[in-house]
Design a protein around this motif. Structure first.
Motif, PDB file in Angstrom:
ATOM      1  N   GLN A 137       0.694  -1.287   0.094  1.00 23.87           N
ATOM      2  CA  GLN A 137      -0.076   0.022   0.084  1.00 23.87           C
ATOM      3  C   GLN A 137       1.015   1.446  -0.233  1.00 23.87           C
ATOM      4  OE1 GLN A 137      -0.962   0.545   4.737  1.00 23.87           O
ATOM      5  NE2 GLN A 137      -1.964  -1.362   3.778  1.00 23.87           N
TER       6      GLN A 137
ATOM      7  N   HIS B 158       0.386   5.732   1.169  1.00 26.60           N
ATOM      8  CA  HIS B 158      -0.538   6.620   1.712  1.00 26.60           C
ATOM      9  C   HIS B 158      -0.021   8.172   1.107  1.00 26.60           C
ATOM     10  CE1 HIS B 158      -1.356   3.663   4.657  1.00 26.60           C
ATOM     11  NE2 HIS B 158      -0.193   3.643   5.017  1.00 26.60           N
TER      12      HIS B 158
ATOM     13  N   LYS C 141      -0.318  10.614   5.602  1.00 30.58           N
ATOM     14  CA  LYS C 141       0.155   9.430   6.544  1.00 30.58           C
ATOM     15  C   LYS C 141       1.436   9.113   6.268  1.00 30.58           C
ATOM     16  CE  LYS C 141      -1.384   5.079   8.271  1.00 30.58           C
ATOM     17  NZ  LYS C 141      -2.670   3.894   7.861  1.00 30.58           N
TER      18      LYS C 141
ATOM     19  N   GLU D  99       4.251   7.267   8.700  1.00 24.11           N
ATOM     20  CA  GLU D  99       4.409   6.190   9.662  1.00 24.11           C
ATOM     21  C   GLU D  99       5.662   5.656  10.024  1.00 24.11           C
ATOM     22  OE1 GLU D  99       1.398   3.898   7.456  1.00 24.11           O
ATOM     23  OE2 GLU D  99       2.795   2.202   7.913  1.00 24.11           O
TER      24      GLU D  99
ATOM     25  N   HIS E  73       4.933   0.326   0.702  1.00 28.94           N
ATOM     26  CA  HIS E  73       5.236  -0.277   1.636  1.00 28.94           C
ATOM     27  C   HIS E  73       4.339  -1.675   2.018  1.00 28.94           C
ATOM     28  CE1 HIS E  73       2.554   2.407   3.444  1.00 28.94           C
ATOM     29  NE2 HIS E  73       2.287   1.718   4.363  1.00 28.94           N
TER      30      HIS E  73
HETATM   31 ZN   LIG Z   1       0.747   1.849   5.727  1.00 26.18          ZN
END
Ligand SMILES: [Zn+2]
Length: 324
Positions: free
Chosen positions: A100, A102, A118, A120, A178
């Motif tokens: 995925q 973001h 996002k 992370e 990722h």
């Molecule tokens: Zn993620």
């Protein structure tokens, strides 16, 4: 009521097919029956997902209510905020999670409804031998090459991947492709956002007999093709010998403490998110004393000033996370 004590919250457990029981066996969490505990959301204020205070005079309050009504006491120099900007959770990945990406803040603000971007970071707490982390594209992979591999169903061939070890930390900025591989337990700090574009789901079929939807066009629009491979961070020394800096980005700062004797934490007009990874930790505030066990999380309001933390015998490892 004065918001000046360490705030403990009720964890919100998420059960998914890819979960297990390692939040209990690795982190010491008390889990109900079931073998599909995937996530424990420790700190969240995002729309309907709300952490709830479990003790003290603010017991029963949601984090969102605290941000709105006691924002200055909670957030100090970062007040005001529309919501608590960070989300912290533990994950137990028994299967490979989907690949995925973001969006960043600017891209997410254009969505309906608007969201945060996002960025992370993962702190690996447990890794089965030969487990994998996928982070970033291999060098030189451009949009055409990525489309080709998506079309062929061979996306993993162009993902950068490595075998993580417990203690590794990976920063995944918005726009980085990722996935967490199976066999990992991680702590995750992220911007409080819920916008995920799924690129690849390992050709799996969902519980309803169908593949889960992918979001190829949205994903391609936000991928940072200049990012390249992403590996574990190199921790940096700080002025305190027992504190190392794992991440220092514009969304959050992440420090790891190896605590052998009492130390003050906070007192800098910031809210601190503290999570215990190993060894119980005493958190002292005036005459009251709290014990944070392994796998537990607390928020230290800015108004609380410096709070003494100390290992409950031996050494304790904790994460200290705060806004820049
Ligand atoms: Zn993620």
């Amino acid at each position: 009521m004065i918001l000046d004590y360490p705030l403990r919250f009720q964890p919100i457990f998420r059960r998914y097919l890819w979960g297990g029981r390692r939040l209990a066996t690795v982190l010491g969490k008390t889990l109900p029956e079931g073998d599909d505990y995937a996530e424990s959301w420790e700190i969240v204020d995002h729309r309907a997902d709300q952490s709830m205070v479990v003790a003290g005079c603010f017991a029963g309050w949601t984090l969102g209510d605290l941000v709105r009504q006691h924002g200055a006491a909670l957030l100090g120099r970062h007040h005001p905020q529309p919501q608590f900007p960070l989300l912290f959770k533990f994950l137990d990945a028994q299967r490979d999670l989907s690949v995925q990406v973001h969006p960043n803040d600017v891209q997410a603000a254009r969505l309906t409804p608007p969201d945060r971007g996002k960025t992370e970071a993962w702190i690996v707490l447990y890794a089965e031998p030969s487990s994998r982390i996928y982070a970033g594209l291999q060098a030189g992979v451009d949009e055409d090459a990525l489309r080709h591999h998506l079309w062929q169903g061979t996306l993993p061939a162009v993902l950068h991947q490595f075998e993580p070890a417990a203690g590794d930390v990976v920063l995944v900025p918005a726009g980085t492709v990722h996935a967490l591989g199976k066999g990992l337990v991680v702590a995750e700090i992220q911007q409080a956002s819920d916008t995920t574009f799924r690129l690849f789901d390992w050709k799996r079929i969902g519980p309803d007999g169908k593949p889960r939807p992918l979001h190829i066009d949205q994903a391609l629009a936000v991928i940072d093709f200049d990012r390249g491979p992403v590996g574990p961070v190199m921790p940096e020394a700080t002025t305190r010998p027992d504190v190392e800096r794992l991440v220092n980005c514009d969304k959050f700062i992440l420090d790891r403490w190896q605590l052998t004797d009492p130390q003050p934490l906070g007192g800098d007009q910031r809210c601190h998110l503290v999570a215990v990874l190993a060894g119980a930790t005493r958190v002292d505030r005036d005459a009251t004393e709290n014990l944070l066990a392994r796998g537990e999380t607390a928020l230290m309001p800015a108004q609380a000033g410096p709070i003494n933390v100390s290992p409950n015998g031996g050494t304790a490892t904790l994460l200290d996370i705060y806004l820049p």
